[in-house]
Design an enzyme around this catalytic site. Structure first.
Site, PDB file in Angstrom:
ATOM      1  N   TYR A  89       2.316   2.951   8.623  1.00  0.00           N
ATOM      2  CA  TYR A  89       2.714   1.734   7.907  1.00  0.00           C
ATOM      3  C   TYR A  89       4.218   1.587   8.081  1.00  0.00           C
ATOM      4  O   TYR A  89       4.996   2.336   7.498  1.00  0.00           O
ATOM      5  CB  TYR A  89       2.333   1.840   6.430  1.00  0.00           C
ATOM      6  N   ASP A 135      -7.892  -4.919   2.513  1.00  0.00           N
ATOM      7  CA  ASP A 135      -6.763  -4.375   1.736  1.00  0.00           C
ATOM      8  C   ASP A 135      -7.024  -4.407   0.227  1.00  0.00           C
ATOM      9  O   ASP A 135      -6.096  -4.267  -0.582  1.00  0.00           O
ATOM     10  CB  ASP A 135      -5.431  -5.060   2.040  1.00  0.00           C
TER      11      ASP A 135
HETATM   12  C1  0GY Z   1      -1.355  -1.606   1.493  1.00  0.00           C
HETATM   13  C2  0GY Z   1      -0.031  -1.951   1.109  1.00  0.00           C
HETATM   14  C3  0GY Z   1       0.778  -1.529   0.121  1.00  0.00           C
HETATM   15  C4  0GY Z   1       0.672  -0.334  -0.613  1.00  0.00           C
HETATM   16  C5  0GY Z   1       0.197   0.797  -0.158  1.00  0.00           C
HETATM   17  O1  0GY Z   1      -0.029   3.070  -0.150  1.00  0.00           O
HETATM   18  C6  0GY Z   1       0.299   2.102  -0.816  1.00  0.00           C
HETATM   19  O2  0GY Z   1       0.715   2.183  -1.957  1.00  0.00           O
HETATM   20  O3  0GY Z   1      -0.408   0.841   1.009  1.00  0.00           O
HETATM   21  C7  0GY Z   1       1.943  -2.351  -0.110  1.00  0.00           C
HETATM   22  O4  0GY Z   1       2.451  -2.389  -1.249  1.00  0.00           O
HETATM   23  O5  0GY Z   1       2.413  -3.022   0.845  1.00  0.00           O
HETATM   24  O6  0GY Z   1      -1.572  -1.120   2.593  1.00  0.00           O
HETATM   25  O7  0GY Z   1      -2.294  -1.843   0.752  1.00  0.00           O
END
Ligand code: 0GY
Length: 298
Positions: free
Chosen positions: A162, A254
């Site tokens: 990410y 998501d």
């Molecule tokens: C997603 C995005 C988010 C959060 C997370 O791991 C996480 O807390 O992935 C975000 O806030 O962009 O992938 O769902």
């Protein structure tokens, strides 16, 4: 020691997932996989991590599996979210209670033992996530990530990244040093306002062209849209990637959509984007079935 009281209050302004998503008009093909979603808690059983950057609402496996059925999907890939840090118990609990219909991506630290990695594998974990989004995590040294990468490569797992492709130049040498398939969350977060011909997105396409083991999740239009629902401004980005790299794309909801700024997206509207970004039955088959099955159930 700091103690927390229960229930943990949601972060100020945190928007819970849509309570009543619409039924999509699009019917996913039999066997379709939602390849990016999360479970949160329930915190009374699986408390959120003290290190977390946000406190979400509970989003337990039962709700995820009900949404899967409602939208017409067959399987889930559940990705460990940062609010649980390296405590993968909620993820594992969801996987082992899915009747084989969910696989997972964990978040692990170097301290994890080989026996614990094997336990995750047996539960259905097939990857680890490296998160570079500063609002979500404190940074992990790259040499630590490289050591974790070597260990999980031996299990046949892959790495989910990410990051934002605006950071590609700085990150590319590190990304290329990783020994597994890389799966990029949310098309690596394009800047939609720049348009398809924006320099960063064009560089991203070149990088995917050059790195034949890089896979994009064409997910999260709701995070990058300027226009808002039904996110038509994001369609050309997803469609370009799907049409150019049909065997290296995944799709996901998501759900439960942590950290949305304005409103919770309607998962039915998100599902109805699939035929816009993958306009033929062959592209949908690759996006929703062949690619995730190869990566997670192969
Ligand atoms: C997603 C995005 C988010 C959060 C997370 O791991 C996480 O807390 O992935 C975000 O806030 O962009 O992938 O769902």
């Amino acid at each position: 020691m700091k103690t927390e009281s229960y229930p943990m209050p949601m972060s100020p302004g945190y928007i819970p997932f849509h309570p009543n998503p619409s039924r999509p008009k699009y019917k996913p093909p039999a066997g379709a996989v939602d390849a990016h979603c999360h479970v949160f808690g329930p915190e009374a059983v699986f408390p959120f991590a003290p290190k977390r950057k946000y406190t979400p609402c509970d989003a337990p496996k039962e709700k995820l599996f009900a949404l899967r059925d409602f939208l017409g999907f067959d399987k889930n890939v559940i990705v460990q979210a940062t609010c649980h840090d390296t405590d993968n118990r909620a993820l594992v609990n969801a996987l082992v209670n899915s009747n084989g219909r969910a696989k997972g991506v964990a978040f692990v630290g170097e301290e994890i033992t080989d026996a614990q990695l094997k336990g995750l594998h047996d539960a259905g974990v097939r990857g680890v996530r490296f998160n570079f989004i500063k609002r979500l995590v404190d940074s992990t040294p790259k040499d630590v990530m490289q050591r974790i990468a070597r260990r999980i490569a031996a299990l046949g797992w892959h790495i989910v990244i990410y990051f934002e492709h605006a950071d590609l130049e700085e990150m590319e040498p590190f990304l290329k040093s990783l020994p597994t398939t890389l799966v990029f969350d949310h098309m690596a977060v394009p800047n939609v306002a720049d348009g398809l011909n924006g320099k960063a997105f064009q560089n991203w396409l070149k990088a995917i062209d050059a790195n034949k083991t890089w896979v994009n999740k064409v997910t999260c239009p709701e995070r990058v849209t300027v226009a808002g629902p039904p996110y038509d401004d994001v369609v050309p980005f997803g469609r370009t990637i799907v049409e150019r790299f049909p065997d290296r794309v995944l799709w996901g909801t998501d759900w439960p959509h942590p950290n949305m700024k304005n409103e919770a997206p309607d998962d039915g509207v998100l599902t109805d984007m699939i035929p816009k970004i993958a306009p033929t039955a062959a592209l949908q088959q690759a996006l929703l079935i062949d690619n995730p099955m190869r990566l997670y159930w192969g």
